[in-house]
Design a protein around this motif. Structure first.
Motif, PDB file in Angstrom:
ATOM      1  N   UNK A 153       0.835  -1.210   0.000  1.00 29.05           N
ATOM      2  CA  UNK A 153       0.000   0.000   0.000  1.00 29.05           C
ATOM      3  C   UNK A 153       0.867   1.256   0.000  1.00 29.05           C
ATOM      4  N   UNK A 154       2.032   1.167   0.627  1.00 28.43           N
ATOM      5  CA  UNK A 154       2.929   2.321   0.670  1.00 28.43           C
ATOM      6  C   UNK A 154       3.385   2.704  -0.738  1.00 28.43           C
ATOM      7  N   UNK A 155       3.488   1.715  -1.618  1.00 27.52           N
ATOM      8  CA  UNK A 155       3.899   1.982  -2.995  1.00 27.52           C
ATOM      9  C   UNK A 155       2.774   2.672  -3.770  1.00 27.52           C
ATOM     10  N   UNK A 156       1.540   2.273  -3.505  1.00 27.89           N
ATOM     11  CA  UNK A 156       0.381   2.931  -4.123  1.00 27.89           C
ATOM     12  C   UNK A 156       0.318   4.387  -3.676  1.00 27.89           C
ATOM     13  N   UNK A 157       0.542   4.627  -2.398  1.00 22.88           N
ATOM     14  CA  UNK A 157       0.508   5.991  -1.859  1.00 22.88           C
ATOM     15  C   UNK A 157       1.655   6.824  -2.432  1.00 22.88           C
ATOM     16  N   UNK A 158       2.811   6.195  -2.630  1.00 27.49           N
ATOM     17  CA  UNK A 158       3.963   6.922  -3.173  1.00 27.49           C
ATOM     18  C   UNK A 158       3.673   7.479  -4.557  1.00 27.49           C
ATOM     19  N   UNK A 159       3.068   6.660  -5.407  1.00 23.01           N
ATOM     20  CA  UNK A 159       2.750   7.106  -6.770  1.00 23.01           C
ATOM     21  C   UNK A 159       1.549   8.050  -6.760  1.00 23.01           C
ATOM     22  N   UNK A 164      -2.342   7.169 -10.917  1.00 27.20           N
ATOM     23  CA  UNK A 164      -2.886   5.840 -11.167  1.00 27.20           C
ATOM     24  C   UNK A 164      -4.347   5.845 -11.593  1.00 27.20           C
ATOM     25  N   UNK A 165      -5.155   6.747 -11.007  1.00 24.21           N
ATOM     26  CA  UNK A 165      -6.595   6.750 -11.292  1.00 24.21           C
ATOM     27  C   UNK A 165      -6.996   7.901 -12.216  1.00 24.21           C
ATOM     28  N   UNK A 168      -5.216   7.650 -15.368  1.00 22.94           N
ATOM     29  CA  UNK A 168      -5.385   6.284 -15.893  1.00 22.94           C
ATOM     30  C   UNK A 168      -4.057   5.639 -16.270  1.00 22.94           C
ATOM     31  N   UNK A 169      -3.007   5.989 -15.523  1.00 28.47           N
ATOM     32  CA  UNK A 169      -1.706   5.368 -15.744  1.00 28.47           C
ATOM     33  C   UNK A 169      -1.535   4.105 -14.908  1.00 28.47           C
ATOM     34  N   UNK A 170      -2.594   3.747 -14.210  1.00 30.08           N
ATOM     35  CA  UNK A 170      -2.592   2.492 -13.466  1.00 30.08           C
ATOM     36  C   UNK A 170      -3.794   1.669 -13.890  1.00 30.08           C
ATOM     37  N   UNK A 171      -4.053   1.666 -15.186  1.00 30.98           N
ATOM     38  CA  UNK A 171      -5.249   1.025 -15.732  1.00 30.98           C
ATOM     39  C   UNK A 171      -5.341  -0.450 -15.344  1.00 30.98           C
ATOM     40  N   UNK A 172      -4.217  -1.146 -15.381  1.00 26.55           N
ATOM     41  CA  UNK A 172      -4.239  -2.584 -15.111  1.00 26.55           C
ATOM     42  C   UNK A 172      -3.910  -2.917 -13.651  1.00 26.55           C
ATOM     43  N   UNK A 173      -4.041  -1.913 -12.774  1.00 26.64           N
ATOM     44  CA  UNK A 173      -3.818  -2.120 -11.344  1.00 26.64           C
ATOM     45  C   UNK A 173      -5.129  -1.923 -10.603  1.00 26.64           C
ATOM     46  N   UNK A 174      -5.578  -2.964  -9.933  1.00 22.35           N
ATOM     47  CA  UNK A 174      -6.809  -2.905  -9.146  1.00 22.35           C
ATOM     48  C   UNK A 174      -6.424  -2.821  -7.676  1.00 22.35           C
ATOM     49  N   UNK A 175      -6.887  -1.770  -6.995  1.00 26.06           N
ATOM     50  CA  UNK A 175      -6.535  -1.568  -5.591  1.00 26.06           C
ATOM     51  C   UNK A 175      -6.998  -2.723  -4.707  1.00 26.06           C
ATOM     52  N   UNK A 176      -8.011  -3.457  -5.148  1.00 23.21           N
ATOM     53  CA  UNK A 176      -8.523  -4.580  -4.358  1.00 23.21           C
ATOM     54  C   UNK A 176      -7.808  -5.897  -4.680  1.00 23.21           C
TER      55      UNK A 176
END
Length: 214
Positions: A153-159, A164-165, A168-176
């Motif tokens: 989760x720390x990596x998601x917060x870093x970016x 990502x949302x 849409x540069x995290x199109x293939x990344x699902x937070x769940x």
């Protein structure tokens, strides 16, 4: 007899403590019960990118075909379309790809789409069928898996959500589904092809294929 044994035991104990003191050691003590917080192991995965060196990935000599190079299995589609929608392809785009749990930005020509099931055959979306199909196709093209661990989760917060949302540069990344993101690289003498997807059980999925020219 019992008294003699007790005296000897006390003497040995005293001698042991004295020797430990002379050697700069502390005498053994009973271990205190640890608090709950001391017993808890961290669940956050340590990101290790030091082991990732794209130059060590072997160049593929397979015939790749036309971009985006991979297709869904039979009775599955991209965005419910029978053919790839040109709007799903961008000549210049960006996506964050997971490599050993670390999100790395890559720019190039992209294809981003939802993976859906044509249910005219009366069957439901099958995660295992889709994953095995993509894996077989990518490996046959000389692809190498570079992510099989959870994204912290720390990596998601870093970016950040904006990248990502919103962008849409995290199109293939699902937070769940941060523990189920698959990333592959196909490397040729003149380009890198990054493929990343996540598949939701009995529902759908998303995929990004990005081609970076060298």
């Amino acid at each position: 007899m019992k008294k003699s044994i007790l005296v000897i035991a006390i003497a040995l104990s005293t001698f042991s403590c004295k020797k430990a003191s002379e050697n700069g050691e502390t005498a053994p003590e009973k271990t205190a019960t640890q608090t709950p917080s001391e017993n808890i192991e961290t669940t956050e995965i340590k990101v290790d990118t030091a082991s990732f060196d794209i130059s060590k990935i072997k160049e593929s000599t397979a015939k790749l075909g036309e971009f985006p190079y991979v297709s869904p299995p039979e009775m599955y589609t991209y965005d419910y379309e029978k053919k790839i929608n040109p709007a799903s392809i961008k000549d210049v785009d960006k996506e964050y790809f997971a490599v050993n749990g670390k999100l790395l930005p890559v720019e190039g020509k992209s294809f981003k789409a939802r993976i859906e099931k044509d249910r005219s055959d009366g069957k439901r979306f099958n995660k295992l069928v889709v994953e095995k199909s993509y894996e077989a196709s990518i490996l046959a093209l000389g692809g190498v898996n570079v992510n099989n661990v959870s994204i912290p989760n720390s990596e998601i917060k870093r970016v950040g959500d904006k990248e990502l949302i919103d962008n849409k540069y995290g199109f293939s990344i699902d937070y769940n589904m941060l523990d189920d993101i698959k990333t592959y690289i196909i490397k040729t003498k003149d380009k890198q092809i990054w493929i990343q997807y996540n598949i939701m059980k009995d529902e759908s999925g998303s995929i990004t294929v990005l081609e970076k020219s060298l």
